[in-house]
Design a protein around this motif. Structure first.
Motif, PDB file in Angstrom:
ATOM      1  N   UNK A 197       8.734  -8.140   4.254  1.00 12.36           N
ATOM      2  CA  UNK A 197       7.425  -8.053   5.150  1.00 12.36           C
ATOM      3  C   UNK A 197       6.525  -7.370   4.475  1.00 12.36           C
ATOM      4  N   UNK A 198       6.750  -6.364   3.465  1.00 13.59           N
ATOM      5  CA  UNK A 198       5.754  -5.661   3.230  1.00 13.59           C
ATOM      6  C   UNK A 198       5.478  -6.565   1.787  1.00 13.59           C
ATOM      7  N   UNK A 199       6.120  -6.843   1.179  1.00 15.27           N
ATOM      8  CA  UNK A 199       5.498  -7.709  -0.176  1.00 15.27           C
ATOM      9  C   UNK A 199       4.887  -9.012   0.248  1.00 15.27           C
ATOM     10  N   UNK A 200       5.412  -9.506   1.454  1.00 19.37           N
ATOM     11  CA  UNK A 200       4.759 -10.727   1.795  1.00 19.37           C
ATOM     12  C   UNK A 200       3.428 -10.521   2.263  1.00 19.37           C
ATOM     13  N   UNK A 201       3.147  -9.397   2.962  1.00 13.14           N
ATOM     14  CA  UNK A 201       1.911  -9.150   3.445  1.00 13.14           C
ATOM     15  C   UNK A 201       0.853  -8.769   2.329  1.00 13.14           C
ATOM     16  N   UNK A 202       1.457  -8.003   1.345  1.00  8.84           N
ATOM     17  CA  UNK A 202       0.671  -7.478   0.159  1.00  8.84           C
ATOM     18  C   UNK A 202       0.400  -8.656  -0.694  1.00  8.84           C
ATOM     19  N   UNK A 228       4.765  -2.434  -5.777  1.00 14.53           N
ATOM     20  CA  UNK A 228       6.169  -2.591  -5.963  1.00 14.53           C
ATOM     21  C   UNK A 228       6.559  -0.968  -6.511  1.00 14.53           C
ATOM     22  N   UNK A 229       5.960  -0.287  -7.181  1.00 14.91           N
ATOM     23  CA  UNK A 229       6.285   1.088  -7.556  1.00 14.91           C
ATOM     24  C   UNK A 229       6.482   1.887  -6.508  1.00 14.91           C
ATOM     25  N   UNK A 230       5.504   1.849  -5.247  1.00 16.20           N
ATOM     26  CA  UNK A 230       5.926   2.562  -4.154  1.00 16.20           C
ATOM     27  C   UNK A 230       7.146   2.376  -3.324  1.00 16.20           C
ATOM     28  N   UNK A 231       7.947   1.193  -3.638  1.00 16.38           N
ATOM     29  CA  UNK A 231       9.058   0.860  -2.970  1.00 16.38           C
ATOM     30  C   UNK A 231      10.212   1.039  -3.930  1.00 16.38           C
ATOM     31  N   UNK A 258       1.537   0.808   2.033  1.00 12.05           N
ATOM     32  CA  UNK A 258       2.918   1.059   1.869  1.00 12.05           C
ATOM     33  C   UNK A 258       3.240   2.054   3.225  1.00 12.05           C
ATOM     34  N   UNK A 259       2.576   2.926   3.355  1.00 10.56           N
ATOM     35  CA  UNK A 259       2.839   3.873   4.309  1.00 10.56           C
ATOM     36  C   UNK A 259       2.755   3.354   5.630  1.00 10.56           C
ATOM     37  N   UNK A 260       1.598   2.322   5.974  1.00 12.74           N
ATOM     38  CA  UNK A 260       1.385   1.926   7.007  1.00 12.74           C
ATOM     39  C   UNK A 260       2.605   0.886   7.570  1.00 12.74           C
ATOM     40  N   UNK A 261       2.975   0.169   6.486  1.00 11.25           N
ATOM     41  CA  UNK A 261       4.167  -0.831   6.652  1.00 11.25           C
ATOM     42  C   UNK A 261       5.354  -0.117   7.289  1.00 11.25           C
ATOM     43  N   UNK A 262       5.589   0.811   6.430  1.00  5.78           N
ATOM     44  CA  UNK A 262       6.848   1.690   6.673  1.00  5.78           C
ATOM     45  C   UNK A 262       6.987   2.548   7.924  1.00  5.78           C
ATOM     46  N   UNK A 263       5.931   2.321   8.597  1.00  2.30           N
ATOM     47  CA  UNK A 263       6.028   3.133   9.871  1.00  2.30           C
ATOM     48  C   UNK A 263       6.206   2.174  11.070  1.00  2.30           C
TER      49      UNK A 263
END
Length: 430
Positions: A165-170, A29-32, A153-158
């Motif tokens: 989507x990101x937090x659900x996958x995490x 969450x800090x990365x976002x 985070x880098x991969x999802x942002x690509x």
């Protein structure tokens, strides 16, 4: 777990998964934060308050953690708090406004405080049950979790910038990690209602005479009531206070280096802006490497010597770097800090667990307070004088850790079997 037959390795991997879990969840969450800022239209001040309220939640969680540790034990508490942290990620992906975000992150801080105590209690019990040092490597996996979260985070942002989507996958990955870890976590060796008295053991040597005077001349049933009251509302022992202070100044040193090293290199050393992140990188890399090897050092020379020598190395190395100046001496001084403080928190957690779950909860809360308040205090000092004096205060904090360490009862290099019940009480105290 993981089809590992060796009991020690199975438990070690399971507990390491908890440390990795916490590092991964926090870094996710800090990365976002930039995405949260855009979505909620936050100012820099509001972002700072978001970060602070999370730390406040962890710092004030001590009374709740102490009760839950006695009633649930570390194994159950670790699982419950880990599930809560996964829920926090899902909630953050859909928070409608800033006040709700503050509430969610306060709950995150409380859950972090619970998991922090539970997983360190598990780690301390692992060392005693199998008579092998492992706490430093466990703490190193926290950094590994943060790194994995950054990569995800880098991969999802690509592919997408959608938080859900990101937090659900995490969250799905975290639930998988927790599910794999659960069978290998250490179970309580006694019924939850049975009290071995480890917490009382930690404070008995400091308050035995007072206790005797309080119960002298009382009827048997009154003395029993007094004893039960003391168990519920026992004051922290003198040794526990020293451990808490060591944790406070150790986390002040660690947190301030993460927050202020880049600015010091840029504003005081006058290095190129591209070199400013080198300070954080040097401290982090040296800390992880030191934690990988620190368990071997602990086995050979003992926790007390490691903490005393390491904190002196950190303080002296940083102070010398501040006096000499220049980029290379500064980076060498920062490296000394990374190596020197790496084993402080693992060793203090082990010592606190030997005093019981209440001591462990208090020490963990004090450590969180140091991590939260330390960088701000250094900022006040820098504002009143200069950043060099602020970093000098960091060096002084490291030296204070060494002084506190002289007052702590450290485990022997080779622990006898008789010490096992005292540490296991960190899991089973009720």
């Amino acid at each position: 777990m993981f089809r590992v037959r060796d009991d020690y390795r199975r438990a070690q991997l399971a507990i390491a998964a908890l440390f990795l879990f916490l590092g991964f969840q926090y870094a996710t969450w800090v990365s976002r934060l930039p995405a949260l800022r855009t979505r909620l239209d936050l100012s820099e001040a509001r972002i700072g308050l978001l970060l602070m309220v999370c730390g406040v939640g962890a710092a004030v969680s001590f009374p709740l953690v102490a009760v839950l540790m006695r009633r649930l034990g570390s194994r159950v508490l670790a699982s419950v708090s880990a599930l809560a942290l996964g829920t926090v990620l899902l909630a953050l992906s859909v928070v409608p406004n800033y006040p709700v975000a503050l509430l969610v992150l306060f709950c995150d801080g409380v859950a972090v405080g619970c998991l922090n105590v539970a997983m360190n209690a598990q780690g301390a019990a692992l060392e005693v049950r199998f008579e092998r040092t492992s706490m430093s490597r466990l703490h190193a996996t926290f950094s590994g979790g943060s790194l994995l979260a950054a990569l995800l985070a880098s991969g999802v942002n690509a592919f997408t910038t959608t938080l859900a989507v990101h937090f659900g996958l995490a969250t799905a990955l975290l639930v998988l990690v927790l599910g794999l870890a659960q069978p290998g976590l250490l179970r309580e060796e006694r019924p939850a209602g049975e009290t071995a008295g480890a917490s009382a053991q930690g404070s008995a040597q400091d308050s035995a005479q007072d206790s005797a005077q309080d119960t002298a001349g009382q009827p048997a049933e009154d003395a029993g009531d007094a004893e039960e009251k003391r168990r519920r509302f026992s004051r922290p022992s003198r040794v526990t206070i020293w451990m808490g202070l060591a944790m406070v100044f150790g986390t002040v040193t660690e947190g301030a280096m993460n927050d202020w090293s880049a600015l010091y290199i840029k504003d005081v050393v006058h290095a190129a802006p591209s070199l400013a992140p080198m300070g954080i990188a040097v401290v982090s890399v040296m800390m992880v490497l030191a934690r990988i090897f620190a368990d071997g050092w602990r086995t050979r020379i003992g926790d007390g010597r490691i903490v005393r020598a390491g904190s002196v190395l950190a303080g002296a190395g940083l102070a010398l770097a501040l006096l000499v100046g220049g980029l290379v001496p500064t980076l060498i001084g920062f490296a000394c800090v990374g190596v020197g403080v790496a084993a402080v928190t693992p060793c203090v957690y082990v010592a606190a667990a030997r005093q019981g779950s209440d001591a462990l909860s208090l020490v963990a809360a004090m450590g969180t307070t140091g991590l939260l308040a330390g960088p701000a205090v250094i900022g006040f000092i820098a504002n009143a004088s200069s950043l060099t004096w602020g970093m000098g205060a960091v060096a002084a904090s490291a030296v204070i850790v060494s002084l506190c360490a002289t007052q702590i009862r450290w485990p022997a290099i080779k622990e006898p079997a008789a010490t096992k019940p005292a540490v296991t009480e960190a899991l089973t105290e009720a």
